[in-house]
Design a protein around this motif. Structure first.
Motif, PDB file in Angstrom:
ATOM      1  N   GLY A   1      -6.655   3.523   1.065  1.00 28.95           N
ATOM      2  CA  GLY A   1      -6.070   2.989   2.290  1.00 28.95           C
ATOM      3  C   GLY A   1      -6.556   3.741   3.516  1.00 28.95           C
ATOM      4  O   GLY A   1      -5.789   4.070   4.419  1.00 28.95           O
ATOM      5  N   THR A   2      -7.846   3.974   3.572  1.00 25.40           N
ATOM      6  CA  THR A   2      -8.450   4.837   4.590  1.00 25.40           C
ATOM      7  C   THR A   2      -8.127   4.440   6.025  1.00 25.40           C
ATOM      8  O   THR A   2      -7.872   5.294   6.862  1.00 25.40           O
ATOM      9  CB  THR A   2      -9.985   4.847   4.407  1.00 25.40           C
ATOM     10  OG1 THR A   2     -10.266   5.138   3.042  1.00 25.40           O
ATOM     11  CG2 THR A   2     -10.631   5.895   5.289  1.00 25.40           C
ATOM     12  N   CYS A   3      -8.129   3.159   6.312  1.00 23.10           N
ATOM     13  CA  CYS A   3      -7.924   2.740   7.711  1.00 23.10           C
ATOM     14  C   CYS A   3      -6.448   2.502   8.032  1.00 23.10           C
ATOM     15  O   CYS A   3      -6.114   2.081   9.145  1.00 23.10           O
ATOM     16  CB  CYS A   3      -8.755   1.509   8.031  1.00 23.10           C
ATOM     17  SG  CYS A   3      -8.052  -0.040   7.411  1.00 23.10           S
ATOM     18  N   GLU A   4      -5.591   2.755   7.053  1.00 24.08           N
ATOM     19  CA  GLU A   4      -4.136   2.646   7.245  1.00 24.08           C
ATOM     20  C   GLU A   4      -3.687   1.270   7.743  1.00 24.08           C
ATOM     21  O   GLU A   4      -2.833   1.156   8.613  1.00 24.08           O
ATOM     22  CB  GLU A   4      -3.628   3.761   8.152  1.00 24.08           C
ATOM     23  CG  GLU A   4      -3.898   5.128   7.545  1.00 24.08           C
ATOM     24  CD  GLU A   4      -3.313   6.262   8.350  1.00 24.08           C
ATOM     25  OE1 GLU A   4      -2.671   6.008   9.373  1.00 24.08           O
ATOM     26  OE2 GLU A   4      -3.526   7.405   7.930  1.00 24.08           O
ATOM     27  N   GLY A   5      -4.332   0.250   7.221  1.00 25.55           N
ATOM     28  CA  GLY A   5      -3.896  -1.107   7.517  1.00 25.55           C
ATOM     29  C   GLY A   5      -4.551  -1.753   8.717  1.00 25.55           C
ATOM     30  O   GLY A   5      -4.121  -2.819   9.160  1.00 25.55           O
TER      31      GLY A   5
ATOM     32  N   LEU B   1       0.835  -1.211   0.000  1.00 25.95           N
ATOM     33  CA  LEU B   1       0.000   0.000   0.000  1.00 25.95           C
ATOM     34  C   LEU B   1       0.867   1.258   0.000  1.00 25.95           C
ATOM     35  O   LEU B   1       0.617   2.194  -0.766  1.00 25.95           O
ATOM     36  CB  LEU B   1      -0.933   0.004   1.218  1.00 25.95           C
ATOM     37  CG  LEU B   1      -1.733   1.294   1.430  1.00 25.95           C
ATOM     38  CD1 LEU B   1      -2.651   1.578   0.242  1.00 25.95           C
ATOM     39  CD2 LEU B   1      -2.540   1.214   2.725  1.00 25.95           C
TER      40      LEU B   1
ATOM     41  N   MET C   1      -7.398  -3.132   8.738  1.00 27.60           N
ATOM     42  CA  MET C   1      -8.358  -4.130   8.243  1.00 27.60           C
ATOM     43  C   MET C   1      -9.797  -3.697   8.535  1.00 27.60           C
ATOM     44  O   MET C   1     -10.612  -4.463   9.047  1.00 27.60           O
ATOM     45  CB  MET C   1      -8.091  -5.492   8.889  1.00 27.60           C
ATOM     46  CG  MET C   1      -6.771  -6.091   8.474  1.00 27.60           C
ATOM     47  SD  MET C   1      -6.870  -6.935   6.898  1.00 27.60           S
ATOM     48  CE  MET C   1      -7.530  -8.503   7.419  1.00 27.60           C
ATOM     49  N   ALA C   2     -10.090  -2.463   8.158  1.00 31.50           N
ATOM     50  CA  ALA C   2     -11.427  -1.945   8.422  1.00 31.50           C
ATOM     51  C   ALA C   2     -12.029  -1.198   7.241  1.00 31.50           C
ATOM     52  O   ALA C   2     -13.079  -0.589   7.380  1.00 31.50           O
ATOM     53  CB  ALA C   2     -11.394  -1.024   9.640  1.00 31.50           C
ATOM     54  N   CYS C   3     -11.375  -1.216   6.079  1.00 39.95           N
ATOM     55  CA  CYS C   3     -11.942  -0.381   5.004  1.00 39.95           C
ATOM     56  C   CYS C   3     -12.004  -1.059   3.634  1.00 39.95           C
ATOM     57  O   CYS C   3     -12.927  -0.827   2.889  1.00 39.95           O
ATOM     58  CB  CYS C   3     -11.175   0.932   4.897  1.00 39.95           C
ATOM     59  SG  CYS C   3      -9.543   0.790   4.133  1.00 39.95           S
ATOM     60  N   SER C   4     -11.040  -1.800   3.259  1.00 40.93           N
ATOM     61  CA  SER C   4     -10.905  -2.453   1.944  1.00 40.93           C
ATOM     62  C   SER C   4     -10.635  -1.469   0.805  1.00 40.93           C
ATOM     63  O   SER C   4     -10.723  -1.845  -0.361  1.00 40.93           O
ATOM     64  CB  SER C   4     -12.116  -3.342   1.614  1.00 40.93           C
ATOM     65  OG  SER C   4     -13.213  -2.599   1.149  1.00 40.93           O
TER      66      SER C   4
ATOM     67  N   LEU D   1     -13.069  -9.337   4.692  1.00 36.93           N
ATOM     68  CA  LEU D   1     -13.131  -7.901   4.431  1.00 36.93           C
ATOM     69  C   LEU D   1     -13.202  -7.623   2.932  1.00 36.93           C
ATOM     70  O   LEU D   1     -13.867  -6.684   2.494  1.00 36.93           O
ATOM     71  CB  LEU D   1     -11.918  -7.199   5.054  1.00 36.93           C
ATOM     72  CG  LEU D   1     -11.955  -5.675   5.060  1.00 36.93           C
ATOM     73  CD1 LEU D   1     -13.235  -5.160   5.738  1.00 36.93           C
ATOM     74  CD2 LEU D   1     -10.738  -5.115   5.770  1.00 36.93           C
TER      75      LEU D   1
ATOM     76  N   CYS E   1      -2.554  -3.362   1.961  1.00 40.81           N
ATOM     77  CA  CYS E   1      -1.980  -3.043   3.280  1.00 40.81           C
ATOM     78  C   CYS E   1      -1.492  -4.298   3.996  1.00 40.81           C
ATOM     79  O   CYS E   1      -0.748  -4.212   4.973  1.00 40.81           O
ATOM     80  CB  CYS E   1      -2.985  -2.297   4.154  1.00 40.81           C
ATOM     81  SG  CYS E   1      -4.375  -3.307   4.710  1.00 40.81           S
TER      82      CYS E   1
ATOM     83  N   CYS F   1      -7.885  -0.391  -0.030  1.00 39.92           N
ATOM     84  CA  CYS F   1      -6.526  -0.655  -0.521  1.00 39.92           C
ATOM     85  C   CYS F   1      -6.522  -1.883  -1.426  1.00 39.92           C
ATOM     86  O   CYS F   1      -5.485  -2.466  -1.691  1.00 39.92           O
ATOM     87  CB  CYS F   1      -5.587  -0.875   0.666  1.00 39.92           C
ATOM     88  SG  CYS F   1      -6.089  -2.296   1.668  1.00 39.92           S
TER      89      CYS F   1
ATOM     90  N   LEU G   1      -5.716  -7.249  -0.191  1.00 41.30           N
ATOM     91  CA  LEU G   1      -5.630  -5.921   0.407  1.00 41.30           C
ATOM     92  C   LEU G   1      -4.153  -5.539   0.439  1.00 41.30           C
ATOM     93  O   LEU G   1      -3.341  -6.236   1.065  1.00 41.30           O
ATOM     94  CB  LEU G   1      -6.214  -5.940   1.826  1.00 41.30           C
ATOM     95  CG  LEU G   1      -7.708  -6.261   1.904  1.00 41.30           C
ATOM     96  CD1 LEU G   1      -8.143  -6.368   3.366  1.00 41.30           C
ATOM     97  CD2 LEU G   1      -8.543  -5.217   1.168  1.00 41.30           C
TER      98      LEU G   1
HETATM   99  S1  FES Z   1      -6.016   0.149   4.340  1.00 37.42           S
HETATM  100 FE1  FES Z   1      -7.917  -0.426   5.178  1.00 37.42          FE
HETATM  101  S2  FES Z   1      -7.990  -2.570   4.892  1.00 37.42           S
HETATM  102 FE2  FES Z   1      -6.128  -1.956   3.937  1.00 37.42          FE
END
Ligand code: FES
Length: 110
Positions: A38-42, A26, A44-47, A70, A85, A49, A83
């Motif tokens: 990459g909203t949740c910065e890794g 990412l 594992m809450a957004c998808s 996810l 990230c 990325c 993903l």
């Molecule tokens: S940045 Fe949100 S799941 Fe990868």
């Protein structure tokens, strides 16, 4: 050092960048100007990325069960989706090729 190839959604634009082993895909993608949120910065809450790994590379990068769950929320998911990230680059991933989905949108696909 490893090289990563990014392919645009329409397949017309390919850019190859160099990255250090240990970097997250990412981060490499964003530094290369690829349109991944990459909203949740890794966390594992957004998808947002989501990337599509080249079929020949996917066997080296199986997703975890949590990641597969996810990915169900991402738009344009394929059997080779990951993903970014959650991918840490290593020398073994030299010339990894990934496509950026047509719409790198939020988890509702809007
Ligand atoms: S940045 Fe949100 S799941 Fe990868």
């Amino acid at each position: 050092m490893t090289r990563v190839r990014f392919v645009s959604a329409d397949g017309h634009k390919v850019s190859e960048v160099e990255a250090q082993a240990g970097e997250r895909l990412l981060d490499v993608a964003q530094a290369a100007g690829q349109p991944l949120e990459g909203t949740c910065e890794g966390q594992m809450a957004c998808s947002t990325c989501h990337v599509i790994v080249a079929a020949e590379d996917f066997g080296r990068l199986p997703p975890s069960e949590e990641e597969e769950d996810l990915l169900d929320l991402a738009a344009h998911v394929t059997r080779y989706s990951r993903l970014s990230c959650q991918i840490t680059l290593t020398a073994e991933l030299e010339r990894l090729t990934v496509s950026i989905p047509a719409a790198a949108h939020n988890m509702q696909g809007r």
